[in-house]
Design a protein around this motif. Structure first.
Motif, PDB file in Angstrom:
ATOM      1  N   GLU A 146       0.816  -1.214   0.000  1.00 56.75           N
ATOM      2  CA  GLU A 146       0.000   0.000   0.000  1.00 56.75           C
ATOM      3  C   GLU A 146       0.845   1.258   0.000  1.00 56.75           C
ATOM      4  O   GLU A 146       0.318   2.376   0.118  1.00 56.75           O
ATOM      5  N   GLY A 147       2.166   1.092  -0.101  1.00 59.08           N
ATOM      6  CA  GLY A 147       3.056   2.244  -0.159  1.00 59.08           C
ATOM      7  C   GLY A 147       3.449   2.810   1.179  1.00 59.08           C
ATOM      8  O   GLY A 147       3.938   3.936   1.273  1.00 59.08           O
ATOM      9  N   GLY A 148       3.253   2.055   2.214  1.00 62.79           N
ATOM     10  CA  GLY A 148       3.557   2.559   3.544  1.00 62.79           C
ATOM     11  C   GLY A 148       5.026   2.757   3.809  1.00 62.79           C
ATOM     12  O   GLY A 148       5.397   3.520   4.716  1.00 62.79           O
ATOM     13  N   LEU A 149       5.900   2.098   3.026  1.00 62.78           N
ATOM     14  CA  LEU A 149       7.342   2.218   3.244  1.00 62.78           C
ATOM     15  C   LEU A 149       7.996   3.216   2.297  1.00 62.78           C
ATOM     16  O   LEU A 149       9.217   3.246   2.166  1.00 62.78           O
ATOM     17  N   SER A 150       7.184   4.029   1.660  1.00 60.16           N
ATOM     18  CA  SER A 150       7.722   4.946   0.657  1.00 60.16           C
ATOM     19  C   SER A 150       8.445   6.154   1.248  1.00 60.16           C
ATOM     20  O   SER A 150       9.207   6.827   0.560  1.00 60.16           O
ATOM     21  N   ASP A 151       8.225   6.465   2.504  1.00 58.46           N
ATOM     22  CA  ASP A 151       8.913   7.593   3.127  1.00 58.46           C
ATOM     23  C   ASP A 151       9.482   7.156   4.476  1.00 58.46           C
ATOM     24  O   ASP A 151       9.267   6.044   4.938  1.00 58.46           O
ATOM     25  N   SER A 152      10.223   8.046   5.101  1.00 54.79           N
ATOM     26  CA  SER A 152      10.895   7.704   6.357  1.00 54.79           C
ATOM     27  C   SER A 152       9.906   7.427   7.481  1.00 54.79           C
ATOM     28  O   SER A 152      10.113   6.542   8.317  1.00 54.79           O
ATOM     29  N   GLY A 153       8.802   8.177   7.513  1.00 52.10           N
ATOM     30  CA  GLY A 153       7.795   7.944   8.549  1.00 52.10           C
ATOM     31  C   GLY A 153       7.152   6.571   8.399  1.00 52.10           C
ATOM     32  O   GLY A 153       6.930   5.866   9.390  1.00 52.10           O
ATOM     33  N   GLY A 154       6.864   6.197   7.144  1.00 54.30           N
ATOM     34  CA  GLY A 154       6.290   4.880   6.890  1.00 54.30           C
ATOM     35  C   GLY A 154       7.270   3.767   7.218  1.00 54.30           C
ATOM     36  O   GLY A 154       6.872   2.716   7.743  1.00 54.30           O
ATOM     37  N   ALA A 155       8.556   3.990   6.898  1.00 50.60           N
ATOM     38  CA  ALA A 155       9.568   2.976   7.224  1.00 50.60           C
ATOM     39  C   ALA A 155       9.685   2.804   8.732  1.00 50.60           C
ATOM     40  O   ALA A 155       9.865   1.684   9.227  1.00 50.60           O
ATOM     41  N   LEU A 156       9.571   3.914   9.467  1.00 50.97           N
ATOM     42  CA  LEU A 156       9.620   3.830  10.925  1.00 50.97           C
ATOM     43  C   LEU A 156       8.421   3.054  11.459  1.00 50.97           C
ATOM     44  O   LEU A 156       8.548   2.254  12.397  1.00 50.97           O
ATOM     45  N   MET A 157       7.251   3.280  10.853  1.00 52.85           N
ATOM     46  CA  MET A 157       6.067   2.540  11.255  1.00 52.85           C
ATOM     47  C   MET A 157       6.237   1.051  10.956  1.00 52.85           C
ATOM     48  O   MET A 157       5.877   0.192  11.771  1.00 52.85           O
ATOM     49  N   GLY A 158       6.806   0.727   9.798  1.00 56.25           N
ATOM     50  CA  GLY A 158       7.055  -0.671   9.454  1.00 56.25           C
ATOM     51  C   GLY A 158       8.013  -1.330  10.436  1.00 56.25           C
ATOM     52  O   GLY A 158       7.825  -2.489  10.827  1.00 56.25           O
ATOM     53  N   ALA A 159       9.050  -0.572  10.835  1.00 56.77           N
ATOM     54  CA  ALA A 159       9.986  -1.106  11.822  1.00 56.77           C
ATOM     55  C   ALA A 159       9.294  -1.341  13.157  1.00 56.77           C
ATOM     56  O   ALA A 159       9.593  -2.318  13.864  1.00 56.77           O
ATOM     57  N   GLY A 160       8.335  -0.472  13.503  1.00 58.55           N
ATOM     58  CA  GLY A 160       7.586  -0.654  14.744  1.00 58.55           C
ATOM     59  C   GLY A 160       6.723  -1.907  14.703  1.00 58.55           C
ATOM     60  O   GLY A 160       6.641  -2.647  15.685  1.00 58.55           O
ATOM     61  N   ILE A 161       6.091  -2.151  13.530  1.00 60.44           N
ATOM     62  CA  ILE A 161       5.273  -3.363  13.380  1.00 60.44           C
ATOM     63  C   ILE A 161       6.133  -4.610  13.514  1.00 60.44           C
ATOM     64  O   ILE A 161       5.775  -5.577  14.194  1.00 60.44           O
ATOM     65  N   LEU A 162       7.304  -4.589  12.868  1.00 59.19           N
ATOM     66  CA  LEU A 162       8.211  -5.737  12.943  1.00 59.19           C
ATOM     67  C   LEU A 162       8.710  -5.948  14.373  1.00 59.19           C
ATOM     68  O   LEU A 162       8.772  -7.090  14.857  1.00 59.19           O
ATOM     69  N   THR A 163       9.048  -4.844  15.039  1.00 54.55           N
ATOM     70  CA  THR A 163       9.531  -4.956  16.419  1.00 54.55           C
ATOM     71  C   THR A 163       8.468  -5.532  17.340  1.00 54.55           C
ATOM     72  O   THR A 163       8.748  -6.390  18.188  1.00 54.55           O
ATOM     73  N   LEU A 164       7.224  -5.074  17.159  1.00 55.62           N
ATOM     74  CA  LEU A 164       6.133  -5.571  17.996  1.00 55.62           C
ATOM     75  C   LEU A 164       5.898  -7.061  17.738  1.00 55.62           C
ATOM     76  O   LEU A 164       5.703  -7.840  18.688  1.00 55.62           O
ATOM     77  N   GLY A 165       5.927  -7.469  16.468  1.00 56.06           N
ATOM     78  CA  GLY A 165       5.747  -8.872  16.143  1.00 56.06           C
ATOM     79  C   GLY A 165       6.848  -9.737  16.729  1.00 56.06           C
ATOM     80  O   GLY A 165       6.590 -10.815  17.289  1.00 56.06           O
ATOM     81  N   LEU A 166       8.103  -9.262  16.621  1.00 50.38           N
ATOM     82  CA  LEU A 166       9.219 -10.014  17.184  1.00 50.38           C
ATOM     83  C   LEU A 166       9.138 -10.086  18.703  1.00 50.38           C
ATOM     84  O   LEU A 166       9.509 -11.097  19.310  1.00 50.38           O
ATOM     85  N   PHE A 167       8.641  -9.014  19.316  1.00 54.64           N
ATOM     86  CA  PHE A 167       8.491  -9.009  20.768  1.00 54.64           C
ATOM     87  C   PHE A 167       7.526 -10.104  21.216  1.00 54.64           C
ATOM     88  O   PHE A 167       7.824 -10.879  22.145  1.00 54.64           O
TER      89      PHE A 167
END
Length: 209
Positions: A146-167
């Motif tokens: 959906e284009g969520g990783l197209s900017d730095s804010g979206g990439a930060l959100m993606g990293a947060g989702i990954l971190t939460l899943g790994l947690f």
């Protein structure tokens, strides 16, 4: 729709309770019921199967301080189970028991043990890791498409989702490891009591069914 959901929920609970009850049953058929989670061997020197059989009562029961053992003489098998308070036995997700097969080697008897947990525990644990792992991956893929990783804010959100899943994934992993170690230590204590009782080093308490 609601009726179907209630029926499915009742069936699910019934399967869980039935699985737990059958897992705890001290019968020959139930002795090999459960998911294998470990194996081991212990050798008792200068001991015969007849001497081992003599340690059990007429029902094949040997009550121990922290558990109970059931002998199936024809199958040369012992079922060993820790003793839990009734409520704890049903609420605890990962109870464990041991199936011990006897075989004679020279002047010794070898106890080949297999550790088991209920199938519902293994399935629910596996389902938890699949849901968390695949859910996190699916969310990240959907977010990226959906284009969520197209900017730095979206990439930060993606990293947060990954971190939460790994947690959640590693929190579950730590919980399972700690539960296994706790059950393994409980089972090791009961196994030691059985070995001492079979060797006559400790007198078992009176047997109860």
């Amino acid at each position: 729709m609601m009726l179907a959901g209630l029926f499915a929920g009742a069936l699910f609970i019934g399967l869980l309770v039935g699985d737990r009850l059958y897992f705890r049953t001290l019968s020959l058929d139930a002795s090999r019921y459960g998911c294998r989670v470990g194996r081991g061997e212990h050798r008792l020197d200068a001991l015969t199967p007849a001497q081992i059989h003599a340690r059990f009562d007429s029902y094949g029961i040997l009550a121990l301080r922290h558990g109970v053992a059931r002998l199936f003489a024809d199958a040369q098998r012992i079922l060993l189970r820790p003793r839990y308070p009734t409520l704890w036995a049903f609420l605890w997700i990962w109870p464990m028991k041991v199936t011990i097969d006897l075989r004679t080697e020279g002047q010794s008897v070898v106890l080949s043990s297999t550790k088991r947990i209920p199938w519902c525990s293994a399935i629910l644990t596996g389902a938890w890791f699949c849901i968390v792992g695949l859910g996190t991956l699916a969310t990240l893929i959907s977010y990226a498409m959906e284009g969520g990783l197209s900017d730095s804010g979206g990439a930060l959100m993606g990293a947060g989702i990954l971190t939460l899943g790994l947690f959640f994934f590693f929190s579950g992993l730590v919980t399972v490891v700690m539960a296994y170690r706790m059950e393994n230590s409980r089972l090791a204590l009961v196994s030691q009591e059985l070995h001492e009782a079979l060797k006559g080093a400790a007198a078992p308490v009176s047997a109860t069914r």
